[in-house]
Design a protein around this motif. Structure first.
Motif, PDB file in Angstrom:
ATOM      1  N   ALA A  87      11.914  12.256  -5.114  1.00  0.00           N
ATOM      2  CA  ALA A  87      11.628  11.955  -6.521  1.00  0.00           C
ATOM      3  C   ALA A  87      10.526  10.896  -6.645  1.00  0.00           C
ATOM      4  CB  ALA A  87      12.900  11.446  -7.206  1.00  0.00           C
ATOM      5  N   ALA A  88      10.454   9.992  -5.680  1.00  0.00           N
ATOM      6  CA  ALA A  88       9.487   8.888  -5.795  1.00  0.00           C
ATOM      7  C   ALA A  88       8.126   9.233  -5.201  1.00  0.00           C
ATOM      8  CB  ALA A  88      10.039   7.642  -5.101  1.00  0.00           C
ATOM      9  N   GLY A  89       8.079  10.168  -4.251  1.00  0.00           N
ATOM     10  CA  GLY A  89       6.844  10.436  -3.525  1.00  0.00           C
ATOM     11  C   GLY A  89       6.062  11.615  -4.072  1.00  0.00           C
ATOM     12  N   CYS A 116      -4.555   9.467  -0.366  1.00  0.00           N
ATOM     13  CA  CYS A 116      -3.278  10.178  -0.294  1.00  0.00           C
ATOM     14  C   CYS A 116      -2.520   9.917  -1.596  1.00  0.00           C
ATOM     15  CB  CYS A 116      -2.480   9.645   0.898  1.00  0.00           C
ATOM     16  SG  CYS A 116      -0.780  10.245   0.974  1.00  0.00           S
ATOM     17  N   PRO A 117      -2.121  10.971  -2.318  1.00  0.00           N
ATOM     18  CA  PRO A 117      -1.312  10.743  -3.519  1.00  0.00           C
ATOM     19  C   PRO A 117       0.055  10.206  -3.117  1.00  0.00           C
ATOM     20  CG  PRO A 117      -1.412  13.098  -3.013  1.00  0.00           C
ATOM     21  CD  PRO A 117      -2.297  12.409  -2.020  1.00  0.00           C
ATOM     22  N   THR A 118       0.568   9.216  -3.860  1.00  0.00           N
ATOM     23  CA  THR A 118       1.872   8.630  -3.504  1.00  0.00           C
ATOM     24  C   THR A 118       2.898   8.799  -4.626  1.00  0.00           C
ATOM     25  OG1 THR A 118       0.986   6.507  -4.234  1.00  0.00           O
ATOM     26  CG2 THR A 118       0.971   6.915  -1.881  1.00  0.00           C
ATOM     27  N   GLY A 119       2.522   9.487  -5.679  1.00  0.00           N
ATOM     28  CA  GLY A 119       3.440   9.718  -6.801  1.00  0.00           C
ATOM     29  C   GLY A 119       2.641  10.323  -7.936  1.00  0.00           C
ATOM     30  N   GLU A 120       3.313  10.676  -9.018  1.00  0.00           N
ATOM     31  CA  GLU A 120       2.602  11.259 -10.162  1.00  0.00           C
ATOM     32  C   GLU A 120       1.494  10.319 -10.637  1.00  0.00           C
ATOM     33  OE1 GLU A 120       2.465  14.220 -11.629  1.00  0.00           O
ATOM     34  OE2 GLU A 120       3.722  14.787  -9.922  1.00  0.00           O
ATOM     35  N   ASP A 121       1.767   9.005 -10.543  1.00  0.00           N
ATOM     36  CA  ASP A 121       0.836   8.041 -11.141  1.00  0.00           C
ATOM     37  C   ASP A 121       0.082   7.201 -10.120  1.00  0.00           C
ATOM     38  OD1 ASP A 121       1.841   8.819 -13.612  1.00  0.00           O
ATOM     39  OD2 ASP A 121       3.515   7.390 -13.444  1.00  0.00           O
ATOM     40  N   SER A 143       0.844  -1.190   0.000  1.00  0.00           N
ATOM     41  CA  SER A 143       0.000   0.000   0.000  1.00  0.00           C
ATOM     42  C   SER A 143       0.883   1.245   0.000  1.00  0.00           C
ATOM     43  CB  SER A 143      -0.915  -0.046   1.217  1.00  0.00           C
ATOM     44  OG  SER A 143      -1.826   1.014   1.155  1.00  0.00           O
ATOM     45  N   GLY A 144       0.296   2.352   0.417  1.00  0.00           N
ATOM     46  CA  GLY A 144       1.070   3.585   0.508  1.00  0.00           C
ATOM     47  C   GLY A 144       1.256   3.965   1.965  1.00  0.00           C
ATOM     48  N   ILE A 145       2.087   4.957   2.184  1.00  0.00           N
ATOM     49  CA  ILE A 145       2.284   5.481   3.538  1.00  0.00           C
ATOM     50  C   ILE A 145       2.346   7.003   3.457  1.00  0.00           C
ATOM     51  CG2 ILE A 145       4.824   5.271   3.392  1.00  0.00           C
ATOM     52  CD1 ILE A 145       4.694   4.515   6.463  1.00  0.00           C
ATOM     53  N   THR A 146       1.785   7.650   4.480  1.00  0.00           N
ATOM     54  CA  THR A 146       1.897   9.101   4.589  1.00  0.00           C
ATOM     55  C   THR A 146       3.046   9.407   5.532  1.00  0.00           C
ATOM     56  OG1 THR A 146      -0.496   9.285   4.339  1.00  0.00           O
ATOM     57  CG2 THR A 146       0.668  11.229   5.165  1.00  0.00           C
ATOM     58  N   LEU A 147       4.043  10.108   5.035  1.00  0.00           N
ATOM     59  CA  LEU A 147       5.205  10.462   5.866  1.00  0.00           C
ATOM     60  C   LEU A 147       5.066  11.919   6.281  1.00  0.00           C
ATOM     61  CD1 LEU A 147       7.813   8.754   3.547  1.00  0.00           C
ATOM     62  CD2 LEU A 147       7.150   7.954   5.828  1.00  0.00           C
ATOM     63  N   GLN A 148       4.999  12.155   7.574  1.00  0.00           N
ATOM     64  CA  GLN A 148       4.908  13.536   8.062  1.00  0.00           C
ATOM     65  C   GLN A 148       6.292  14.175   8.016  1.00  0.00           C
ATOM     66  OE1 GLN A 148       2.045  14.684   8.455  1.00  0.00           O
ATOM     67  NE2 GLN A 148       0.700  12.972   8.944  1.00  0.00           N
ATOM     68  N   GLY A 149       6.314  15.503   8.182  1.00  0.00           N
ATOM     69  CA  GLY A 149       7.574  16.233   8.078  1.00  0.00           C
ATOM     70  C   GLY A 149       8.678  15.672   8.958  1.00  0.00           C
ATOM     71  N   ASN A 150       8.336  15.273  10.187  1.00  0.00           N
ATOM     72  CA  ASN A 150       9.398  14.767  11.078  1.00  0.00           C
ATOM     73  C   ASN A 150       9.960  13.439  10.580  1.00  0.00           C
ATOM     74  OD1 ASN A 150       6.788  13.797  11.924  1.00  0.00           O
ATOM     75  ND2 ASN A 150       7.646  13.102  13.853  1.00  0.00           N
ATOM     76  N   ALA A 151       9.155  12.667   9.842  1.00  0.00           N
ATOM     77  CA  ALA A 151       9.695  11.448   9.209  1.00  0.00           C
ATOM     78  C   ALA A 151      10.628  11.845   8.070  1.00  0.00           C
ATOM     79  CB  ALA A 151       8.554  10.573   8.686  1.00  0.00           C
ATOM     80  N   LEU A 152      10.246  12.861   7.311  1.00  0.00           N
ATOM     81  CA  LEU A 152      11.085  13.298   6.187  1.00  0.00           C
ATOM     82  C   LEU A 152      12.422  13.830   6.695  1.00  0.00           C
ATOM     83  CD1 LEU A 152       8.326  15.082   4.054  1.00  0.00           C
ATOM     84  CD2 LEU A 152       9.177  12.727   3.848  1.00  0.00           C
ATOM     85  N   ARG A 153      12.375  14.540   7.846  1.00  0.00           N
ATOM     86  CA  ARG A 153      13.633  15.046   8.420  1.00  0.00           C
ATOM     87  C   ARG A 153      14.587  13.888   8.701  1.00  0.00           C
ATOM     88  NH1 ARG A 153      11.962  18.221  13.190  1.00  0.00           N
ATOM     89  NH2 ARG A 153      11.550  16.215  14.127  1.00  0.00           N
ATOM     90  N   GLU A 154      14.055  12.782   9.252  1.00  0.00           N
ATOM     91  CA  GLU A 154      14.936  11.651   9.571  1.00  0.00           C
ATOM     92  C   GLU A 154      15.387  10.940   8.301  1.00  0.00           C
ATOM     93  OE1 GLU A 154      15.984  12.105  12.208  1.00  0.00           O
ATOM     94  OE2 GLU A 154      14.413  12.857  13.508  1.00  0.00           O
ATOM     95  N   PRO A 200       4.696   5.104  -2.117  1.00  0.00           N
ATOM     96  CA  PRO A 200       4.392   3.665  -2.169  1.00  0.00           C
ATOM     97  C   PRO A 200       5.332   2.947  -1.188  1.00  0.00           C
ATOM     98  CG  PRO A 200       4.845   4.569  -4.371  1.00  0.00           C
ATOM     99  CD  PRO A 200       5.285   5.595  -3.377  1.00  0.00           C
ATOM    100  N   ARG A 201       4.791   2.109  -0.326  1.00  0.00           N
ATOM    101  CA  ARG A 201       5.635   1.434   0.682  1.00  0.00           C
ATOM    102  C   ARG A 201       6.762   0.610   0.058  1.00  0.00           C
ATOM    103  NH1 ARG A 201       3.793   0.672   6.351  1.00  0.00           N
ATOM    104  NH2 ARG A 201       1.904   1.889   6.656  1.00  0.00           N
TER     105      ARG A 201
END
Ligand SMILES: Cc1cc2nc3c(=O)[nH]c(=O)nc-3n(C[C@H](O)[C@H](O)[C@H](O)COP(=O)(O)OP(=O)(O)OC[C@H]3O[C@@H](n4cnc5c(N)ncnc54)[C@H](O)[C@@H]3O)c2cc1C
Length: 376
Positions: free
Chosen positions: A67-69, A212-217, A44-55, A107-108
């Motif tokens: 590029a992938a998300g 939740c959108p997980t990429g362009e497609d 499936s997909g996952i929603t990454l919050q800002g603090n996840a992106l920081r890590e 996408p996970r």
């Protein structure tokens, strides 16, 4: 010299892969053990919050992730009415800092591939299709027997093997994981142009419908219902059930529903929760991520908490020179209360919906945003 020279990490999810990458990048020999035979191709997909992106940025994978998300900074609230009317557009807190998006869908399998590639690049020995059968420790190390009967001794074992952690069981820890009374249908599919952020529909026949959108497609769409035993349904019946539940939701959901045609991309699971009281270590074996704490994804913070555990643990292990009680105290001081606060808030939001209570959700989201905006 770091506090450990060689470490076994069990589980290559977010917590395990991140721990392995950070330790190996700083010169520690790391074996990363994954019971699955390969990086999953479907998921499936996952929603990454800002603090996840920081890590994720500290792991050296930000460019690949970006590029992938699919990044977005606003969440929409829509009504379960015939038009899917937009009720509110809420700017999401940039918990990772002003230079990162507030949130990103991924996408996970893609995220798992990026992390496994990075782990290999920094020298982690990643072994798929393997697990351990026995852990025995003394004051100086942990002897591990693997499923292929080989053995090895490590300075530390990190149990990052998820909700039903074998490592936790091997330590003899009985932790009650409870269902919170909700089940979620998730489907992964193509992204209609109208989906450019997460929208949440509260109410109607289900608790929540969203996407939740997980990429362009691509995107993932979900519907949260009272937990029930759906195990007797065939894949085709699961798909039909999700489609039928989605008929109450409109706007972009009308387009998403038309793309719900592949039973292999539909999944049903219950929301569960637990928090292991501190300490999370027993001697030289420590539990992190979902193995220690798990929550319903009502704030989408489980992944971020797993990454934060990893980063803090790896930092302490490599910046200190001795693996002693002081190190464990510092680890728990930085992780236990923070993770528990997130789990409690996630459970509270779910409980309000189960009880049909109008709680102060904005205040709760604000509290968690303030907490998670501070580096772990
Ligand atoms: C329905 C649902 C939706 C969610 N949505 C979100 C979201 O949008 N955003 C978010 O941040 N979080 C979300 N979460 C939570 C998030 O998925 C988890 O918190 C996060 O994945 C935990 O990472 P982890 O590495 O601790 O565990 P896991 O991701 O579970 O990884 C554990 C790994 O260990 C492996 N393993 C298990 N046993 C063994 C063994 N014996 N030997 C070797 N390997 C083993 C597994 O195969 C797996 O690869 C969601 C959770 C659920 C249930």
């Amino acid at each position: 010299m770091p506090a450990v020279n060689n470490v076994l990490v069990v589980g290559s999810g977010l917590a395990g892969a991140a721990t392995a990458i950070h330790l190996a990048s700083r010169g520690v020999a790391v074996d990363l053990l994954e019971i699955k035979p390969d990086v999953a191709a479907l998921g499936s997909g996952i929603t990454l919050q800002g603090n996840a992106l920081r890590e994720l940025r500290t792991l050296g994978v930000w460019e690949q992730v970006a590029a992938a998300g699919y990044a977005f900074d606003v969440t929409g609230i829509r009504a379960p009415d015939p038009h899917g009317s937009v009720l509110a557009e809420i700017p999401d807190a940039k918990t990772g800092g002003p230079d990162l998006p507030a949130a990103m869908g991924m996408p996970r399998p893609e995220l798992a591939r990026i992390l496994c590639d990075r782990a290999t690049e920094v020298g982690v020995k990643l072994r798929h299709g393997t697990t351990f059968t026995e852990l025995t420790q003394d004051d100086d190390g942990v002897d591990v027997t693997f499923s292929d009967h080989s053995t090895h001794r490590y300075d530390l074992v990190v149990g990052a093997d998820g909700l039903r952690s074998w490592t936790r069981r091997a330590l003899g820890i009985n932790l009650e994981t409870r269902s919170i009374g909700m089940g979620i249908w998730r489907a992964f599919g193509p992204r209609p142009a109208s989906v450019t952020r997460t929208d949440l529909y509260y109410g109607g026949p289900s608790f929540i419908a969203g996407y939740c959108p997980t990429g362009e497609d691509s995107l993932y769409a979900y519907i949260v219902e009272p937990a029930q035993d759906r195990s007797a349904l065939s894949p085709a019946e699961q798909l039909a059930t999700m489609r039928q539940l989605s008929e109450a939701y409109h706007g972009p959901w009308d387009e998403i529903r038309e793309t719900l045609t592949d039973p292999s991309r539909v999944n049903y699971t219950w929301f569960e929760t637990h928090v292991l009281d501190e300490p999370w270590n027993r001697g030289r074996v420590v539990l992190i991520g979902d193995a220690a704490h798990t929550c319903p994804p009502t704030i989408a913070q489980g992944g971020a908490m797993a990454l934060e555990d990893a980063v803090v643990l790896a930092e302490l292990l490599t910046e200190r020179t001795v693996l002693d009680q002081d190190l464990w105290d510092a680890f728990h001081a930085r992780r236990y209360a923070r993770a528990k606060t997130v789990v409690d808030a996630s459970n509270t939001l779910a409980q309000w919906q189960l009880d049909h209570v109008q709680g102060d959700a904005p205040a709760l989201f604000r509290q968690i945003a303030e907490l998670t905006s501070q580096p772990a």
